[in-house]
Write a protein that holds these residues in place. Structure first.
Motif, PDB file in Angstrom:
ATOM      1  N   MET A 113       0.810  -1.329   0.333  1.00  0.00           N
ATOM      2  CA  MET A 113      -0.047  -0.078   0.292  1.00  0.00           C
ATOM      3  C   MET A 113       0.877   1.245   0.108  1.00  0.00           C
ATOM      4  SD  MET A 113      -2.943  -0.858   2.182  1.00  0.00           S
ATOM      5  CE  MET A 113      -4.439   0.299   1.673  1.00  0.00           C
ATOM      6  N   VAL A 114       1.600   0.807   0.344  1.00  0.00           N
ATOM      7  CA  VAL A 114       2.699   2.265   0.333  1.00  0.00           C
ATOM      8  C   VAL A 114       3.856   2.170  -0.781  1.00  0.00           C
ATOM      9  CG1 VAL A 114       2.685   2.831   2.792  1.00  0.00           C
ATOM     10  CG2 VAL A 114       4.517   1.167   2.566  1.00  0.00           C
ATOM     11  N   GLY A 115       3.717   1.436  -1.311  1.00  0.00           N
ATOM     12  CA  GLY A 115       4.437   1.061  -2.774  1.00  0.00           C
ATOM     13  C   GLY A 115       4.235   2.036  -3.965  1.00  0.00           C
TER      14      GLY A 115
ATOM     15  N   PRO B 252       0.753  -0.144  -8.707  1.00  0.00           N
ATOM     16  CA  PRO B 252      -0.909   0.457  -8.458  1.00  0.00           C
ATOM     17  C   PRO B 252      -1.213  -0.691  -7.628  1.00  0.00           C
ATOM     18  CG  PRO B 252      -0.362   1.275 -11.398  1.00  0.00           C
ATOM     19  CD  PRO B 252       0.468   0.172 -10.488  1.00  0.00           C
ATOM     20  N   ALA B 253      -2.001  -0.789  -6.928  1.00  0.00           N
ATOM     21  CA  ALA B 253      -2.890  -1.126  -5.753  1.00  0.00           C
ATOM     22  C   ALA B 253      -1.307  -2.562  -5.239  1.00  0.00           C
ATOM     23  CB  ALA B 253      -3.821  -1.880  -6.859  1.00  0.00           C
ATOM     24  N   GLY B 254      -0.446  -2.220  -5.297  1.00  0.00           N
ATOM     25  CA  GLY B 254       1.030  -2.857  -5.194  1.00  0.00           C
ATOM     26  C   GLY B 254       1.243  -4.154  -5.516  1.00  0.00           C
ATOM     27  N   LEU B 255       0.195  -4.509  -6.963  1.00  0.00           N
ATOM     28  CA  LEU B 255       0.962  -5.016  -7.674  1.00  0.00           C
ATOM     29  C   LEU B 255       2.013  -5.501  -7.464  1.00  0.00           C
ATOM     30  CD1 LEU B 255      -1.538  -4.289 -10.499  1.00  0.00           C
ATOM     31  CD2 LEU B 255      -1.653  -6.016  -9.424  1.00  0.00           C
ATOM     32  N   GLY B 256       2.748  -6.680  -7.776  1.00  0.00           N
ATOM     33  CA  GLY B 256       4.023  -7.423  -7.774  1.00  0.00           C
ATOM     34  C   GLY B 256       4.558  -7.212  -6.318  1.00  0.00           C
ATOM     35  N   VAL B 257       4.440  -6.300  -5.538  1.00  0.00           N
ATOM     36  CA  VAL B 257       5.293  -5.502  -4.298  1.00  0.00           C
ATOM     37  C   VAL B 257       4.902  -6.733  -3.329  1.00  0.00           C
ATOM     38  CG1 VAL B 257       5.650  -3.908  -3.078  1.00  0.00           C
ATOM     39  CG2 VAL B 257       6.080  -3.590  -5.092  1.00  0.00           C
ATOM     40  N   ARG B 258       3.461  -6.294  -3.646  1.00  0.00           N
ATOM     41  CA  ARG B 258       2.719  -7.240  -2.048  1.00  0.00           C
ATOM     42  C   ARG B 258       3.520  -9.236  -2.010  1.00  0.00           C
ATOM     43  NH1 ARG B 258      -3.306  -6.928  -1.450  1.00  0.00           N
ATOM     44  NH2 ARG B 258      -3.854  -8.952  -2.992  1.00  0.00           N
TER      45      ARG B 258
END
Length: 343
Positions: A280-282, A285-291
């Motif tokens: 969410m703080v990445g 968009p919508a933290g795609l990939g990061v989460r």
């Protein structure tokens, strides 16, 4: 003397022209909303297929009972998010009925997959305006909602995420600082929003001294930013319940697809909360990939990198699946006659 009929004719022409311009703006706004909706739907469908293709390449055994429970909890968590926004926007002075609130929230929430984080703010303001909601308040509600969800994710991550989830020395101290800071922020949020108009007036005075910021100041009336304290309390509690249910859904999903046991409950919940927080703080968009990367990395030691990655992808697929179901339902709901938007 001028011909009265000419004057009447010209008068009608002016009125007609005025109505025509209003009609053109309405048609233009409708066209923009349709274009935004179609772009969002296309993006979600494309992402769902992409993640589904990734998931199909991994051999997983699925326990149907746990999976059904995960789906039910995920649906409930999403509905609670919409209910939290309905409560929050009511605190800004414009109560909205359940069906249109669900429609506004769901349609605007789906736009978070589009580039930049500003699209959901603009979408929610545009969708809520016909129901009498001040555009500034509607846009601010997206910021408040996001901050609240980040706060709850930080609290749960601080409680249950693996000890090295931050990858830093002294991780426990950092964990305590993050968790305590988030908890204090959540508890003081009702007072912060109740006095928002006062502190924004100070910001407004500063912005009006800067030519480049004056345009923004002209479009944000300070009085629109304060929310009723008791309503913010209820909205914050509802948002927290939604995040908790989302974690329950991921635990049930882990039981369904990677053979997690009861001893893995807190590990899975904490890893998911950490993934949500970082996502969410990445910057995507919508933290795609990061989460997904964060969740897979935190669960790799317990389940292996393959199953951990599969689980992270499955969480996203579950999210896409229920959004694809709820979007058309939301689009068809809330068709009550809106009030005139405030000028």
């Amino acid at each position: 003397m001028p011909d009265t009929r000419d004057a009447q004719h010209h008068g009608r022409a002016v009125v007609t022209g005025s109505h025509g311009s209003i009609g053109e703006r309405q048609r233009s706004g409708t066209a923009v909303r349709w274009a935004l909706g179609l772009a969002t739907a296309a993006m979600i469908v494309w992402l769902a297929f992409r993640y589904w293709d990734d998931l199909r390449q991994i051999d997983l055994g699925v326990e149907a009972g746990w999976l059904i429970g995960a789906i039910a909890m995920s649906f409930a968590a999403t509905l609670l998010l919409a209910a939290g926004w309905q409560e929050l926007i009511g605190g800004y002075g414009t109560p909205i009925a359940c069906q249109p609130a669900m429609r506004i929230w769901m349609l605007s929430q789906a736009t978070r997959y589009l580039p930049t984080g500003l699209v959901p703010i603009a979408a929610r303001a545009s969708l809520a305006a016909p129901f009498g909601v001040n555009r500034t308040a509607a846009g601010a509600s997206v910021v408040v909602e996001t901050a609240t969800l980040v706060g709850w994710a930080a609290v749960f991550a601080a409680l249950w995420a693996p000890g090295d989830w931050l990858g830093t020395a002294g991780g426990w101290l950092v964990r305590i600082v993050i968790g305590a800071g988030a908890a204090v922020g959540l508890m003081t949020l009702p007072w912060t929003l109740a006095g928002a108009s006062n502190w924004w007036r100070r910001v407004d005075r500063f912005m009006r001294r800067v030519v480049l910021l004056r345009w923004i100041a002209d479009r944000i009336p300070p009085d629109a930013l304060s929310a009723q304290r008791s309503t913010v309390w209820r909205a914050t509690s509802i948002y927290g319940s939604s995040v908790a249910l989302r974690l329950v859904a991921t635990v049930l999903l882990a039981l369904a697809v990677v053979g997690a046991g009861t001893g893995d409950i807190w590990l899975v919940a904490g890893a998911t909360a950490a993934g949500v927080l970082v996502g969410m703080v990445g910057i995507t968009p919508a933290g795609l990939g990061v989460r997904e990367v964060v969740v897979a990395a935190l669960l790799a030691d317990r389940f292996g990198i393959g199953d951990a990655a599969a689980f992270a992808i499955a969480v996203r697929v579950l999210e896409f699946a229920h959004e694809l179901v709820l979007l058309p339902i939301a689009a068809a709901a809330g068709r009550a006659s809106p009030t005139e938007a405030p000028r």
